[in-house]
Design an enzyme around this catalytic site. Sequence first.
Site, PDB file in Angstrom:
ATOM      1  N   GLY A  47      29.564  29.201  27.404  1.00 12.41           N
ATOM      2  CA  GLY A  47      29.773  30.203  28.280  1.00 12.41           C
ATOM      3  C   GLY A  47      30.800  29.651  29.245  1.00 12.41           C
ATOM      4  O   GLY A  47      31.619  30.464  30.006  1.00 12.41           O
TER       5      GLY A  47
ATOM      6  N   ASP B  48      21.666  28.680  37.308  1.00 14.30           N
ATOM      7  CA  ASP B  48      20.484  29.576  37.693  1.00 14.30           C
ATOM      8  C   ASP B  48      19.451  28.876  38.192  1.00 14.30           C
ATOM      9  O   ASP B  48      19.353  28.443  39.454  1.00 14.30           O
ATOM     10  CB  ASP B  48      20.131  30.352  35.999  1.00 14.30           C
TER      11      ASP B  48
ATOM     12  N   VAL C 271      23.794  38.973  33.854  1.00 12.35           N
ATOM     13  CA  VAL C 271      25.347  39.383  33.774  1.00 12.35           C
ATOM     14  C   VAL C 271      25.813  38.876  32.355  1.00 12.35           C
ATOM     15  O   VAL C 271      25.477  37.950  32.009  1.00 12.35           O
ATOM     16  CB  VAL C 271      26.007  38.870  34.954  1.00 12.35           C
TER      17      VAL C 271
HETATM   18  P1  IMP Z   1      19.762  27.175  34.172  1.00 12.22           P
HETATM   19  O1  IMP Z   1      19.193  25.904  33.571  1.00 12.22           O
HETATM   20  O2  IMP Z   1      18.628  28.124  34.487  1.00 12.22           O
HETATM   21  O3  IMP Z   1      20.658  26.820  35.409  1.00 12.22           O
HETATM   22  O4  IMP Z   1      20.530  28.021  33.023  1.00 12.22           O
HETATM   23  C1  IMP Z   1      21.945  28.262  32.940  1.00 12.22           C
HETATM   24  C2  IMP Z   1      22.219  28.579  31.841  1.00 12.22           C
HETATM   25  O5  IMP Z   1      21.463  29.641  31.560  1.00 12.22           O
HETATM   26  C3  IMP Z   1      23.796  29.310  32.004  1.00 12.22           C
HETATM   27  O6  IMP Z   1      24.576  28.219  31.772  1.00 12.22           O
HETATM   28  C4  IMP Z   1      23.834  30.451  30.858  1.00 12.22           C
HETATM   29  O7  IMP Z   1      23.902  29.900  29.778  1.00 12.22           O
HETATM   30  C5  IMP Z   1      22.661  30.975  30.895  1.00 12.22           C
HETATM   31  N1  IMP Z   1      22.383  31.979  31.917  1.00 12.22           N
HETATM   32  C6  IMP Z   1      21.679  32.173  33.122  1.00 12.22           C
HETATM   33  N2  IMP Z   1      21.828  33.362  33.654  1.00 12.22           N
HETATM   34  C7  IMP Z   1      22.555  33.947  32.694  1.00 12.22           C
HETATM   35  C8  IMP Z   1      23.162  35.478  32.685  1.00 12.22           C
HETATM   36  O8  IMP Z   1      22.852  35.990  33.650  1.00 12.22           O
HETATM   37  N3  IMP Z   1      23.917  35.859  31.564  1.00 12.22           N
HETATM   38  C9  IMP Z   1      24.147  34.770  30.808  1.00 12.22           C
HETATM   39  N4  IMP Z   1      23.895  33.680  30.795  1.00 12.22           N
HETATM   40  C10 IMP Z   1      22.971  33.261  31.599  1.00 12.22           C
HETATM   41 MG    MG Z   2      26.316  27.992  30.486  1.00 15.06          MG
END
Ligand code: IMP
Ligand code: MG
Length: 206
Positions: A56, A116, A166
């Site tokens: 991403g 996130d 998103v």
């Molecule tokens: P975290 O460990 O929950 O912070 O995960 C973050 C990862 O989840 C990001 O690097 C994205 O790959 C994925 N992610 C979280 N929210 C979204 C979104 O709204 N759209 C697409 N990918 C997301």
């Molecule tokens: Mg990511």
Amino acid sequence: MNCSENIELENLYASSVLGKVLFPNSVIHQRVCQIGKAITDDYCKKEPILVSVLRGGIIFLTDLSRKIDLELSIDFIGISTYQGSAKTSTGVVKITKDLEETIEGKDIIIVEDIIDTGLTVNYLLRNLKSRNPASIEICTLLDRNIRRIAETKIKYTGFTIGEEFVVGYGLDYKQKYRNLDAIYELNRDIVKRDIEINEGSRNENG
Ligand code: IMP
Ligand code: MG
């Protein structure tokens, strides 16, 4: 079917999947320029390594790197997380592709698409810190801080967003829509349906 007919069909499908535009490309571009300038000032006379989290982060990284006026380098890391459901990360993380270069004594900037819960980036921070870099900071295009579980100090943030899932500008839904110029909300019905279906699957991050 010729190519343009194919594109029309895709647009038709996309119009039911995509919701409203949250950030048009012109707005993203402006913010990327500002962050690039801030990094250029903060890292004056240094040679930072931008570490992008696959997949991403790559669109953001390629645009951002060209707005930083320094002799920087670029490296990539791949991570997968085990997910409790489509929306809840468990924080069980593993590296699927490691960096090519050693980072000992170097100034590292992690470049993420979105933070996130913060679980992924905190795992990454711990892992990279154990390799003794001179410094390590986080730069993320999007920050969804209302869902934060692991406290995360972010140095550079593009935009803060709410609950909405998103896509676009590197962010995917089932590996699609990364190539969209703008950032869109995903249709809420589709997110809801997938939360019900996708319980307990392993997902590649990014
Ligand atoms: P975290 O460990 O929950 O912070 O995960 C973050 C990862 O989840 C990001 O690097 C994205 O790959 C994925 N992610 C979280 N929210 C979204 C979104 O709204 N759209 C697409 N990918 C997301
Ligand atoms: Mg990511």
